[in-house]
Scaffold this active site. Sequence first.
Site, PDB file in Angstrom:
ATOM      1  N   HIS A   1       3.186   9.991 -23.198  1.00  0.00           N
ATOM      2  CA  HIS A   1       1.853  10.225 -23.766  1.00  0.00           C
ATOM      3  C   HIS A   1       1.807  11.566 -24.499  1.00  0.00           C
ATOM      4  O   HIS A   1       1.373  11.642 -25.658  1.00  0.00           O
ATOM      5  CB  HIS A   1       0.835  10.188 -22.617  1.00  0.00           C
ATOM      6  CG  HIS A   1      -0.574  10.531 -22.984  1.00  0.00           C
ATOM      7  ND1 HIS A   1      -1.614   9.653 -22.828  1.00  0.00           N
ATOM      8  CD2 HIS A   1      -1.132  11.679 -23.454  1.00  0.00           C
ATOM      9  CE1 HIS A   1      -2.746  10.232 -23.205  1.00  0.00           C
ATOM     10  NE2 HIS A   1      -2.477  11.476 -23.585  1.00  0.00           N
ATOM     11  N   GLU A   2       2.281  12.607 -23.831  1.00  0.00           N
ATOM     12  CA  GLU A   2       2.197  13.939 -24.447  1.00  0.00           C
ATOM     13  C   GLU A   2       3.121  14.037 -25.655  1.00  0.00           C
ATOM     14  O   GLU A   2       2.786  14.700 -26.646  1.00  0.00           O
ATOM     15  CB  GLU A   2       2.530  15.016 -23.426  1.00  0.00           C
ATOM     16  CG  GLU A   2       1.598  15.055 -22.222  1.00  0.00           C
ATOM     17  CD  GLU A   2       0.129  15.135 -22.597  1.00  0.00           C
ATOM     18  OE1 GLU A   2      -0.204  15.845 -23.562  1.00  0.00           O
ATOM     19  OE2 GLU A   2      -0.685  14.477 -21.923  1.00  0.00           O
TER      20      GLU A   2
ATOM     21  N   HIS B   1       1.541  12.744 -28.717  1.00  0.00           N
ATOM     22  CA  HIS B   1       0.589  13.695 -29.301  1.00  0.00           C
ATOM     23  C   HIS B   1       1.247  14.611 -30.340  1.00  0.00           C
ATOM     24  O   HIS B   1       0.536  15.190 -31.167  1.00  0.00           O
ATOM     25  CB  HIS B   1      -0.010  14.572 -28.210  1.00  0.00           C
ATOM     26  CG  HIS B   1      -1.232  14.018 -27.563  1.00  0.00           C
ATOM     27  ND1 HIS B   1      -2.332  13.594 -28.272  1.00  0.00           N
ATOM     28  CD2 HIS B   1      -1.552  13.840 -26.248  1.00  0.00           C
ATOM     29  CE1 HIS B   1      -3.267  13.194 -27.430  1.00  0.00           C
ATOM     30  NE2 HIS B   1      -2.814  13.320 -26.200  1.00  0.00           N
TER      31      HIS B   1
ATOM     32  N   GLU C   1      -6.419  10.699 -28.224  1.00  0.00           N
ATOM     33  CA  GLU C   1      -6.184  10.232 -26.864  1.00  0.00           C
ATOM     34  C   GLU C   1      -5.906   8.738 -26.757  1.00  0.00           C
ATOM     35  O   GLU C   1      -5.046   8.316 -25.986  1.00  0.00           O
ATOM     36  CB  GLU C   1      -7.359  10.632 -25.963  1.00  0.00           C
ATOM     37  CG  GLU C   1      -7.564  12.130 -25.853  1.00  0.00           C
ATOM     38  CD  GLU C   1      -6.306  12.876 -25.388  1.00  0.00           C
ATOM     39  OE1 GLU C   1      -5.407  12.247 -24.789  1.00  0.00           O
ATOM     40  OE2 GLU C   1      -6.230  14.081 -25.636  1.00  0.00           O
TER      41      GLU C   1
END
Length: 841
Positions: free
Chosen positions: A289-290, A293, A312
């Site tokens: 997930h990070e 980003h 998000e």
Amino acid sequence: MSVLTRDEAQTRAELLDVHRYTIELDLTTGDETFDSRTLIRFSARTDGDSFVEVRPDELRSVTLDGHPLDPEALDGNRLPLKNLTAGEHELRVHAHMRYSRTGEGMHRFTDPTDGETYVYTQLFLDDVQRVFAAFDQPDLKAVFELSVQAPEGWTVLANGITEQADGVWKAAPTPLISTYLVAVAAGPWHSVRTEHRGLPFGLHCRRSLAPHLDADAEELFDITHACYDRYHEKFDEPYPFDSYDQAFVPEFNEGAMENPGLVTFRDEFVYRSAVTDTERQTRAMVIAHEMAHMWFGDLVTLKWWDDIWLNESFAEYMGYQTLNEATLGGSGGTPPRKWGTDTWTDFGVTRKSWGYDADQRPSTHPVAPEAVDDTASALLNFDGISYAKGASVLRQLVAWLGDKDFLAGINTHFARHKFANATLADFIDSLAGATERDVHAWADAWLRTTGVDTLTPQVAPGENGTCTLTVDHAGSRPHHIAVGLYDRDLGDDGGHLVLRERLHLDLPRNGAHPIGKRPALLLLNDGDLTYAKVRFDPESFETIRKELSGLPEPLTRAVVWNALRDAVRDGELAPAAYLETARAHLPLETDLAVVQGVLAFASTYIADHYLTPEERPAALATLSDLCRDLIRRTEDGDNPGLRLIAVRHRIDVAAHPDTIAAWLADGTVPGGPELDPELRWRVLARLAVLGATDEAAIAAELERDPSATGQEGAARCRAALPDPEAKARAWQAMFGSDDLSNYLFTATSRGFWQPEQADLVRTYVPRYYTDAVAVAGRRGPAIAEAAGRWAFPAHAVDAENLRLGEECLRDAGPIPALRRKLVDQLDDLARALRVRQGKEI
């Protein structure tokens, strides 16, 4: 503090271009404050007035183009910049800034294990001004040059590669990034470093956690590298920063933060105690997930906070999907096959319900809301809608659009807006250029609306013994779904179901669809591709009640359990019926995420909220028996994760202390596992609730485990003791002083309210509303969030608690962060009351 409005941000962005920040931080000035010097180079397009944000402990000096400005002109967090002329400018700000103990700004932590101190920044959403002066809005991107003077023996990490000379650490200048993405982490870190595809990678944690990080370093690097490679197969734009560090930091409020080149994680992800494979998968998902980003949010950043979903929702979707591809065989190489289950099973049974619940409360909002007028409003939208619903919506988009066109649109978006800012309209335009489908209409239906659609099957007899399917659709969105048709396995008497066929339907649909002979089970949204509540026809529900565990795929079972969960919450299925189904089928379940999700809902929601106090003991006994069966089933040692889940929940639902007290005394569960620190504190907390331990035992356990986690465990246990003096001390610590850190506040809150102690704490329920409003006002959003989430008297499911809460919202003026939590908690409370009364919702 003044919040920044959208109009003010637009006006400032029209006036200013910000080019470069040169920031000097001195972390050697004491335990309470640090020194911050900032040089901002910017230009004004026309003559005009503006302001810069800074929240100092003491503003020492300010100069604009060499001319001093009066520090006394600071108004809250705004320093006016009057009479700017068109052209280039230099602003210098020198301030003393205060360290935080709430996880906001520059957080400072001293490790009780060894006395070492660490600091790190968390600048999202508007906390950069707690660390240095800035034009604090996401669309004023700039280059950041950072230098940090740190104590001897410390290492300083930042967004770029750092080098030390004469006690000063300098970070390589960043590319253009937003202010909230600047990051610093300093202290005597334990570090593990490697290189992959020419890029330096690092893992960092407190020294006291070094053995635990070292034990998992290979796994962490494997996941990181596999995701890095997979993203480079999906995205045309290469990773845009000069290094990739992952720092596991103490007392972190969120799961992680996507600072470019320096991702910060809560250091609970460095496991001190035994965990399940599903928990390892969750950690890996956060890593994925990070990393997503770095493209969604860092390379291309939202223009204003109404488009937070562009950060998000995409990272959430990409995290689960890319982890699936990278670890279950989709990346072309030999992936680290740590788990044998689809990550979407865990998402479906544990994450998606977060979105469903949030979307049925009064505080719901569209995935892409239009009314985000200021930063305080924006902070409230980091919830189950922006994450879980948004990811679900994107999964539905990919199912409808196709992965090829979806990725083509994404890559167009990156190419058009890299190192800049973008809006929802920009993104939809990029997608529209990659497909002939009407993406704009899809966005209006899915991203600008609220609520959850409900899909109900109607099975009718057709010709020659066949049946037809019609789907009743309560809602307005289009859905592309799979419908699973399951028959009983005639060659097996063990209750197994076999998939006959998956139909793919687009809803709304005119007319009935032929399905052949009637299946034993017809399941809408099989595969969980859309975001909607589903119901069962009567015959299918009977099959579920008797044969749920006979379904062949974990994700299918997760969809069924979610549907049962929704039916309980909506008053259509009795809580006791859910418990009966769990009692019958969970002992046969093999998927850890499903077992954990069902037990969590059954204990936390059903036993503690949806059943009356008179019904609760029987529910706890049912859950205790269920866990005992799981423990017995795993005695051969083949499934330690399943056994660990069962042991944890057996502790949590214990109504009598004898068994778990014996486990604690022996240091082990018979047949395993041995009680590690997490399990020991878990047992002690339950014994405290039951009145079967005391302060001496808690102090002895803290001496055995003096770590930060031990301190939190002791705080929780002390607050849970069924003693008036213990309750008074805990209340004073939470609300009477501001000494507790964010984590110790949460730990104390989690111990305080217990259903078994309702009479003891009854007088604290009305006090909560007064004292929570006060502490939130003093200590700010992070503590307000904790006070609203963990310190709320959720055990008190009664009309008086609801009345007190509604009165507080009406008259007491809680800050926005607390108001939002109270609105949600009170809605959940009202729902629990209706479920108890047997009313449909």
